[in-house]
Every structure is written in structure tokens, then in C-alpha cells.
Design an enzyme around this catalytic site. Structure first.
Site, mmCIF file in Angstrom:
data_model
loop_
_atom_site.group_PDB
_atom_site.id
_atom_site.type_symbol
_atom_site.label_atom_id
_atom_site.label_comp_id
_atom_site.label_asym_id
_atom_site.label_seq_id
_atom_site.Cartn_x
_atom_site.Cartn_y
_atom_site.Cartn_z
ATOM 1 C CG ASP A 279 -1.099 4.620 -3.573
ATOM 2 O OD1 ASP A 279 -1.316 3.410 -3.391
ATOM 3 O OD2 ASP A 279 -0.112 5.211 -3.097
ATOM 4 C CG ASN B 245 1.200 -1.070 1.290
ATOM 5 O OD1 ASN B 245 1.106 -0.683 2.447
ATOM 6 N ND2 ASN B 245 2.344 -1.477 0.777
ATOM 7 C CG ASP C 270 8.647 8.991 -1.839
ATOM 8 O OD1 ASP C 270 8.876 8.143 -0.955
ATOM 9 O OD2 ASP C 270 7.539 9.547 -1.966
ATOM 10 C CD GLU D 143 4.790 2.606 -0.470
ATOM 11 O OE1 GLU D 143 4.000 3.367 -1.049
ATOM 12 O OE2 GLU D 143 5.812 3.040 0.110
ATOM 13 C CG HIS E 11 5.126 2.194 -5.996
ATOM 14 N ND1 HIS E 11 5.054 3.550 -6.254
ATOM 15 C CD2 HIS E 11 5.133 2.100 -4.632
ATOM 16 C CE1 HIS E 11 5.012 4.225 -5.128
ATOM 17 N NE2 HIS E 11 5.059 3.368 -4.125
ATOM 18 N NE ARG E 12 7.886 6.467 -4.603
ATOM 19 C CZ ARG E 12 7.291 7.079 -5.612
ATOM 20 N NH1 ARG E 12 7.753 6.939 -6.844
ATOM 21 N NH2 ARG E 12 6.229 7.838 -5.400
ATOM 22 C CE LYS F 233 1.346 1.660 -2.311
ATOM 23 N NZ LYS F 233 1.401 3.114 -2.109
#
Length: 463
Positions: free
Chosen positions: A60, A105, A338, A366, A415-416, A441
Site C-alpha cells: 500500500d 488494491n 478494521d 478489500e 491481508h486482514r 499489502k
């Protein structure tokens, strides 16, 4: 003992975390993605040269630095990218051919740059991976269209990127934007405002129509802008029906700034303590941090964990949970959305159900971080109820996954998802997490840092 085991492969890789005992230790996550990308943008359009220390090195932040360099910003990378020396620009590149910027992204990058470049003026095309072209940006385009001197449009169905920009800056200084999809729209407009003020000398007023999600991120933006020399006044409504008003004056200066560790990343390590009955300290953060996600520890405290705070660390202790399990909670996570996936993993091992509210906008991240998360947790045998604004996670009483009966979880290139699923592996054997490299990311060294914390090796497998 917890461990992560690996086997390199040229095929599709998975990672498996082997369950073990309580996780104990301390760790310092890398720099905040949110702060790094904000600081990069403000330094890029400020006067003189700024030095940013503690910057995050990730996909990112790479697409942000790459895009800024393409439009003429000088960025020197020191200390393997953790220190960035940025020399600002005050004018758009002169070219009849549009500058083509690849955003991958990264929601922060495309939303922040869309607003800033429309105010700077110039000719640009911002595009990304296929998922980026499914993520809405229409509310931001609608906010900018009435004020730009030129043209700005999102060309995919549903008001999604790619974004085409051809403007000579803003010729109006009053905007309004919807707040219900992403706070990044408002943050982008706020950070773009000093570019418009620089050209006209006039202040910019922004009105937010409807509910504003993730308010702490807007406050973080305002704090960062003021560090860089802009004047920001946030006026919060006195009733539920009122609108947020933001007034911005001034320009960006050059500064030196130390970037905090990433609080969203820290949530995984705090959650590791809660899930395993352990004791984990995250260094470099306190409740006074500019990032709202430090409030995740307040949710863990509601679940029965002990929280110890110092000036530069927060410790989560879960060694004396009643019955050895965290309590289920009913919590509005709009301000810390998040960390919903992180909380969902803790909730699997709680003593009662957990209801998450206020995060309808998580479906536009995402991936669909409500529907897709529920789908994957059900593969483990969990009972999940989806709601319009969130989900209910019931304790996992009868898991269908084990070392003898492994289950593969899809990360959806999010990623999360990957980092959260790793936490379930602290208690459940046989969880195989697809595409672990997607953590690059925002946290390329996540698996190595997790390995360091749990003190053991890790394991990769492949199809």
C-alpha cells in the site's frame, strides 16, 4: 506449543499455525499504514523537504510512493524504506498524455490521490487490480465534480475505478460528501483542501451528509494535517440528524515526523493473548495514539482481559479469565471497523455470543468483510449470523477442523483475513490459510513477527 510450519512451493501456498500454549512476549509492529500514506501525501504537496521516520514498507505504501514519483515528487528511501525524505511539488506535471498511476488494491492511495490530484490539476488515470475496480468511489467523485475546473469520472459500473482526471484545480471551495461508505472520502477531501487554498488563498468548507463511519480516522487526518501546518476545524453535530462540518485553511509545511506503529496490526498480537490465555505487550503505542484502533484493547477489557498501559506500550493479560474464556460482548465497532475480523477470532473462543454492530461499510473493503468472513468461519463449524450492520459470532462448541481433518480458508486476497485466521490456529489444529503472502499489502513481515512472538517455527504447504 504454538508453531507455524512451512514447506516452500511453486504452487498455491498455504500457511498453518500449530496450536500450543499461552502466547507470552512483547513486540513492536511496523509503522502505521494510515499515517504513512497521509504523511506521504502531505509531504508531497508541501513546501520544502520533509523527513518521515518509522514509515511502513508495504504494498500500500509502495503504490503511493510510486504514484507520487510518477508525477514528479522526489522521494529518497533510507534505512530499507523506513525513512523517507520527500521534496514537495507545487504544480502538476505538464503533459498532454495522462499520467497512468497503478494503485493495486490500496483504498487509501486511490481515494487520497483522486482528491489531491483533482485539486492540484493535471491529467491522470488511476487504476488497480480487478477488486479495486469493484470498490465504490462514486461518493467522492460526486463530491468533486461540482468544484473541479475540468472533468473527473469513475469509469467502471457502479461508480468504481479506474478514475480519469483532467482538471485545472478547484474553482469552488464549498463541498459536500456522503459519510456512510468510507471515512477515506472525507479524509481525502480534507487533505486536498490546502492545495486548493494555496492556489486561491480561500478557506475550504466540507459538509458531510449522513452518518460518518470511522470517525477516529477523520480525527487522525485532522491531527496529521495540523502537524504539517494546515489549520483544521472539525465541527461535530449536536444531534443524530446534524451534519459534520470541516473548515480548512493554510498550506503544508516541510517537517520531520516519527510515524507510530500500526494499531490495526497491533490488534492481532493483543488478540493472541486473549485467545491463548497469554500475556502480550505491544510497544510504541498508548491510548493517546492518534490511531483509533488502539481502542480495540477496550473491547478486550470488556471481554475480561486486564489492560496495563504505559507511556509507550499497552499490555493485554488474559491469564486469569473467568473459566479460562473471554466473555462475549455486544459492541458497536463503527469507529474501529478494521479490527472486526480480529474480534471475530476472539469471539470463537468466548463463553457467550458476540454481536458486532455498526460496520455495514465493511462489505466494501478489500473483500466483503462480513459475508466472506462468515463463509470462512462456518467452514470451521462456527455458527454465524449476518446482519445488515454486522454479525453475531457464536462460540465454537463443536469444531469440524483438526490436524486429521484440515480445513482450507480462503483469504480473498485480503491481508486482514489472513492475519486474523492465523489467530484461530493458536487454538485449532488443521487450519490452512491460503495465499499468506497477501499480508504484504500492509504487513510484509507478519509471519516472521508472529513466529518471533510465539517463539517457534512456521509451516507452509501447497496444492
Amino acid at each position: 506449543m504454538n508453531s507455524i510450519t512451512e514447506l516452500p512451493s511453486n504452487a498455491i501456498a498455504t500457511v498453518r499455525v500449530i496450536p500450543g500454549g499461552p502466547v507470552r512476549g512483547s513486540i513492536r509492529p511496523p509503522g502505521s499504514k494510515s499515517l504513512t500514506n497521509r504523511a506521504l501525501l502531505m509531504a508531497a504537496f508541501g513546501s520544502g523537504t520533509s523527513q518521515l521516520s518509522g514509515a511502513l514498507v508495504s504494498e500500500d505504501t509502495h503504490v503511493m510512493t510510486d504514484s507520487l514519483r510518477k508525477i514528479g515528487v522526489e522521494i529518497e528511501s533510507l534505512d530499507a524504506g523506513r525513512t523517507l525524505v520527500v521534496t514537495g511539488i507545487d504544480a502538476a506535471p505538464e503533459s498532454a498524455v495522462p499520467s497512468e498511476l497503478f494503485i493495486a488494491n490500496s483504498g487509501t492511495t486511490i481515494r487520497f490521490l483522486t482528491a489531491a490530484l483533482s485539486a492540484l490539476g493535471g491529467n491522470y488515470i488511476l487504476s488497480g487490480v480487478p477488486r479495486m475496480h469493484e470498490r465504490p468511489i462514486g461518493d467522492l467523485i460526486d463530491a468533486l465534480s461540482p468544484v473541479v475546473n475540468g472533468r473527473i469520472e469513475a469509469v467502471s459500473e457502479g461508480g468504481c475505478p479506474p478514475v480519469h482526471i483532467l482538471t485545472a484545480g478547484w474553482d469552488k471551495h464549498e463541498l459536500q460528501v456522503g459519510g456512510s461508505v468510507s471515512s477515506q472520502y472525507l479524509s481525502g477531501l480534507m487533505m486536498a483542501a490546502p492545495l486548493a487554498s494555496r492556489q486561491s488563498g480561500q478557506p475550504v468548507t466540507i459538509r458531510v451528509v449522513g452518518e460518518l463511519v470511522s470517525r477516529p480516522y477523520v480525527e487522525m487526518t485532522a491531527d496529521a494535517m495540523q502537524v504539517f501546518g494546515a489549520e483544521v476545524e472539525l465541527q461535530w453535530p449536536t444531534s443524530a440528524e446534524g451534519d459534520v462540518l470541516v473548515q480548512i485553511r493554510g498550506e503544508y509545511d516541510s517537517i520531520g515526523w516519527d510515524i507510530e506503529p500500526d494499531a490495526s496490526a497491533a490488534s492481532y498480537f493483543w488478540a493472541a493473548a486473549a485467545i491463548s490465555g497469554g500475556d502480550v505487550t505491544v510497544k510504541g503505542l498508548s491510548r493517546a495514539a492518534t490511531q483509533g484502533d488502539v481502542s480495540f484493547v477496550d473491547v478486550l477489557e470488556m471481554m475480561g482481559c486486564q489492560i496495563e498501559e504505559r507511556d509507550d506500550s499497552i499490555r493485554v493479560i488474559a491469564t486469569e479469565l473467568p473459566g479460562g474464556k473471554p466473555r462475549g460482548v455486544d459492541v458497536d465497532m463503527n469507529a474501529i471497523s478494521d479490527t472486526v475480523q480480529t474480534l471475530a477470532m476472539v469471539a470463537l473462543f468466548a463463553s457467550s455470543p458476540t454481536r458486532v454492530r455498526g460496520v455495514a461499510h465493511n462489505r466494501f473493503k478489500e473483500t466483503d468483510r462480513i459475508g466472506d468472513l462468515a463463509c470462512e468461519l462456518r467452514k470451521l463449524g462456527a455458527t454465524i449470523q449476518e446482519h445488515e450492520d454486522g454479525m453475531t459470532i457464536h462460540p465454537l462448541s463443536d469444531p469440524v477442523v483438526s490436524e486429521a481433518n484440515p480445513v482450507r480458508l480462503n483469504t480473498y486476497h485480503d491481508h486482514r483475513m489472513a492475519m486474523s485466521f492465523s489467530l484461530a490456529g493458536l487454538r485449532l489444529g488443521g487450519i490452512e490459510i491460503e495465499n499468506p503472502a497477501c499480508t504484504g499489502k500492509t504487513y510484509p513481515n507478519y509471519w516472521a513477527d508472529l513466529e518471533q512472538l510465539i517463539g517457534r517455527a512456521h509451516h507452509w504447504t501447497a496444492e
